[in-house]
Design an enzyme around this catalytic site. Structure first.
Site, mmCIF file in Angstrom:
data_model
loop_
_atom_site.group_PDB
_atom_site.id
_atom_site.type_symbol
_atom_site.label_atom_id
_atom_site.label_comp_id
_atom_site.label_asym_id
_atom_site.label_seq_id
_atom_site.Cartn_x
_atom_site.Cartn_y
_atom_site.Cartn_z
ATOM 1 N N GLU A 161 1.726 -12.687 -8.811
ATOM 2 C CA GLU A 161 2.426 -13.357 -9.753
ATOM 3 C C GLU A 161 2.939 -14.759 -9.116
ATOM 4 O OE1 GLU A 161 4.501 -10.183 -11.212
ATOM 5 O OE2 GLU A 161 3.544 -10.528 -13.110
ATOM 6 N N ALA A 195 7.576 -6.988 -6.232
ATOM 7 C CA ALA A 195 9.010 -7.049 -6.319
ATOM 8 C C ALA A 195 9.449 -5.939 -5.847
ATOM 9 C CB ALA A 195 9.324 -7.083 -8.065
ATOM 10 N N GLY A 253 4.454 -8.597 -8.218
ATOM 11 C CA GLY A 253 5.106 -9.686 -8.005
ATOM 12 C C GLY A 253 4.469 -10.751 -7.096
ATOM 13 N N GLU A 285 1.086 -2.564 -11.307
ATOM 14 C CA GLU A 285 2.302 -2.275 -11.892
ATOM 15 C C GLU A 285 2.198 -1.007 -12.464
ATOM 16 O OE1 GLU A 285 1.475 -5.283 -11.680
ATOM 17 O OE2 GLU A 285 3.239 -6.449 -11.292
HETATM 18 N N1 CO8 Z 1 9.019 -2.717 -2.816
HETATM 19 C C1 CO8 Z 1 9.855 -2.268 -1.642
HETATM 20 N N2 CO8 Z 1 9.356 -1.845 -0.784
HETATM 21 C C2 CO8 Z 1 8.147 -2.140 -0.438
HETATM 22 C C3 CO8 Z 1 7.153 -2.509 -1.405
HETATM 23 C C4 CO8 Z 1 7.676 -3.068 -2.650
HETATM 24 N N3 CO8 Z 1 7.031 -3.499 -3.416
HETATM 25 N N4 CO8 Z 1 5.976 -2.614 -0.730
HETATM 26 C C5 CO8 Z 1 6.147 -2.187 0.663
HETATM 27 N N5 CO8 Z 1 7.240 -1.808 0.826
HETATM 28 C C6 CO8 Z 1 7.688 -1.184 2.029
HETATM 29 C C7 CO8 Z 1 7.533 0.299 2.080
HETATM 30 O O1 CO8 Z 1 8.394 1.106 1.432
HETATM 31 C C8 CO8 Z 1 7.707 0.509 3.636
HETATM 32 O O2 CO8 Z 1 8.902 0.632 3.803
HETATM 33 P P1 CO8 Z 1 9.479 1.847 4.764
HETATM 34 O O3 CO8 Z 1 8.824 1.569 6.012
HETATM 35 O O4 CO8 Z 1 11.016 1.731 4.922
HETATM 36 O O5 CO8 Z 1 8.926 3.344 4.010
HETATM 37 C C9 CO8 Z 1 7.300 -0.775 4.150
HETATM 38 O O6 CO8 Z 1 7.371 -1.646 3.192
HETATM 39 C C10 CO8 Z 1 5.812 -0.700 4.710
HETATM 40 O O7 CO8 Z 1 4.897 -0.260 3.638
HETATM 41 P P2 CO8 Z 1 3.961 0.970 3.757
HETATM 42 O O8 CO8 Z 1 4.334 1.669 5.038
HETATM 43 O O9 CO8 Z 1 3.797 1.446 2.586
HETATM 44 O O10 CO8 Z 1 2.612 0.106 4.318
HETATM 45 P P3 CO8 Z 1 0.975 0.394 4.152
HETATM 46 O O11 CO8 Z 1 0.324 -0.325 4.892
HETATM 47 O O12 CO8 Z 1 0.912 1.799 4.077
HETATM 48 O O13 CO8 Z 1 0.711 0.063 2.364
HETATM 49 C C11 CO8 Z 1 0.803 -1.109 0.504
HETATM 50 C C12 CO8 Z 1 0.720 -1.261 2.171
HETATM 51 C C13 CO8 Z 1 -0.365 -0.462 0.010
HETATM 52 C C14 CO8 Z 1 1.233 -2.727 0.053
HETATM 53 C C15 CO8 Z 1 2.166 -0.176 -0.073
HETATM 54 O O14 CO8 Z 1 3.263 -0.737 0.720
HETATM 55 C C16 CO8 Z 1 2.335 -0.460 -1.508
HETATM 56 O O15 CO8 Z 1 1.540 0.092 -2.320
HETATM 57 N N6 CO8 Z 1 3.214 -1.170 -1.949
HETATM 58 C C17 CO8 Z 1 3.619 -1.254 -3.358
HETATM 59 C C18 CO8 Z 1 2.816 -2.334 -4.013
HETATM 60 C C19 CO8 Z 1 3.174 -2.388 -5.338
HETATM 61 O O16 CO8 Z 1 2.989 -1.584 -6.276
HETATM 62 N N7 CO8 Z 1 3.533 -3.820 -5.724
HETATM 63 C C20 CO8 Z 1 4.143 -3.836 -7.225
HETATM 64 C C21 CO8 Z 1 5.528 -3.820 -7.388
HETATM 65 S S1 CO8 Z 1 6.059 -3.715 -8.911
HETATM 66 C C22 CO8 Z 1 5.923 -5.577 -9.383
HETATM 67 O O17 CO8 Z 1 5.873 -6.455 -8.480
HETATM 68 C C23 CO8 Z 1 5.852 -6.107 -10.638
HETATM 69 C C24 CO8 Z 1 7.291 -5.879 -11.386
HETATM 70 C C25 CO8 Z 1 7.215 -6.643 -12.577
HETATM 71 C C26 CO8 Z 1 7.322 -7.985 -12.298
HETATM 72 C C27 CO8 Z 1 7.356 -8.487 -10.940
HETATM 73 C C28 CO8 Z 1 8.229 -9.728 -10.953
HETATM 74 C C29 CO8 Z 1 8.878 -9.743 -9.629
#
Ligand code: CO8
Length: 259
Positions: free
Chosen positions: A113, A67, A110, A133
């Protein structure tokens, strides 16, 4: 092949439609507008008699990194409760035609999911799954504690949800989350091949088969067996059931008409 902000869609000529999540600057993070487009595209395909199976995929780097954390960050309880946040996501699991998910790269939160709302998951060797999460101070909200537990069992699901650890395609295959792992550059082609196989069959029978397998997740064995039997008997109301068996007897290919 409509134009979307966050998707690329392609209707192929053999009963298969392909939806690609396309938000490259955020690793396909599933913001509200993206999910709105996805549900809309899938519903249109579900209602399209020319489409019999759908392939859902992302990029080589990310199926979806979850998400949209930035979109969620400043919301308060009253807001998420009133808007029933994420409830609309579940509409993906209510699509009646089969969805084959091709997962390359990240399928986190997400994203994992969403993949689990699909019917078949084929993973590229570089796939990375996880429910991270807990690291954000929240818990899975679109099926991660429920669907993942039914698929991989309680102990592993607990470990993944409680630690937020990522896991790879090999473990996902071993524990039945994905039906197979293929080289990353072949994931989408393999999904299309599977969808094309499905698309050769009769639409009402495809829908009944998917429905019955999904009911196994909801019903007791006895209720599920009854549900299956009623659907099986129901196929005898279709011309395609007679055509399929007649073609077998006459040693020819069936000509299904979706009736
Ligand atoms: N949301 C918003 N932006 C994101 C997300 C995200 N989940 N994941 C990545 N991005 C963005 C980054 O902020 C970055 O943007 P910017 O260049 O503007 O800073 C861009 O994508 C590239 O990402 P990274 O630079 O971080 O890339 P890396 O290769 O260094 O890392 C990762 C990749 C490991 C995937 C890292 O981006 C990460 O950890 N992302 C978040 C993963 C996460 O925690 N996901 C769970 C989110 S919560 C969720 O989904 C559950 C909510 C509850 C239910 C969901 C139902 C929808």
């Amino acid at each position: 092949n409509k134009t979307w902000e966050y998707l690329k869609t392609e209707k192929r000529d053999n009963g298969v439609a392909v939806v690609r999540l396309h938000r490259p600057d955020a690793l396909n993070a599933l913001c509200g507008p993206l999910m709105g487009e996805l549900v809309s595209a899938l519903k249109t395909m579900d209602a399209d008699a020319d489409v019999k199976a759908v392939v859902l995929t992302g990029s080589d780097r990310a199926f979806a990194a979850g998400a949209d954390i930035k979109e969620m960050k400043d919301k308060n309880y009253a807001e998420v409760y009133k808007e029933s946040m994420l409830t609309a996501w579940n509409e993906v699991s209510e699509i009646r035609k089969p969805i084959v998910a091709g997962v390359n790269g990240f399928a986190l939160g997400g994203g994992c999911e969403l993949a689990m709302m699909c019917d078949i998951i084929i993973a590229g060797e570089n796939a990375v799954f996880g429910q991270p999460e807990i690291q954000l101070g929240t818990i899975p909200g679109a099926g991660g504690t429920q669907r993942l537990t039914r698929i991989v069992g309680k102990s592993l699901a607990m470990e993944l949800v409680l630690t937020g650890s990522k896991f790879d395609a090999q473990l996902a295959e071993k524990r039945g989350l994905v039906s197979r792992v293929v080289p990353t550059d072949q994931t989408v082609d393999e999904c299309i091949r599977v969808a094309e196989k499905i698309a050769k069959f009769s639409t009402p029978v495809i829908i009944a088969a998917k429905d019955c397998v999904n009911q196994s997740q909801e019903l007791s064995l006895q209720q599920g067996l009854l549900y299956e039997k009623a659907s099986f008997w129901g196929t005898f109301a279709l011309s395609d059931r007679l055509e399929g068996m007649t073609a077998f007897k006459e040693k020819r290919k069936p000509n299904f008409t979706d009736t």
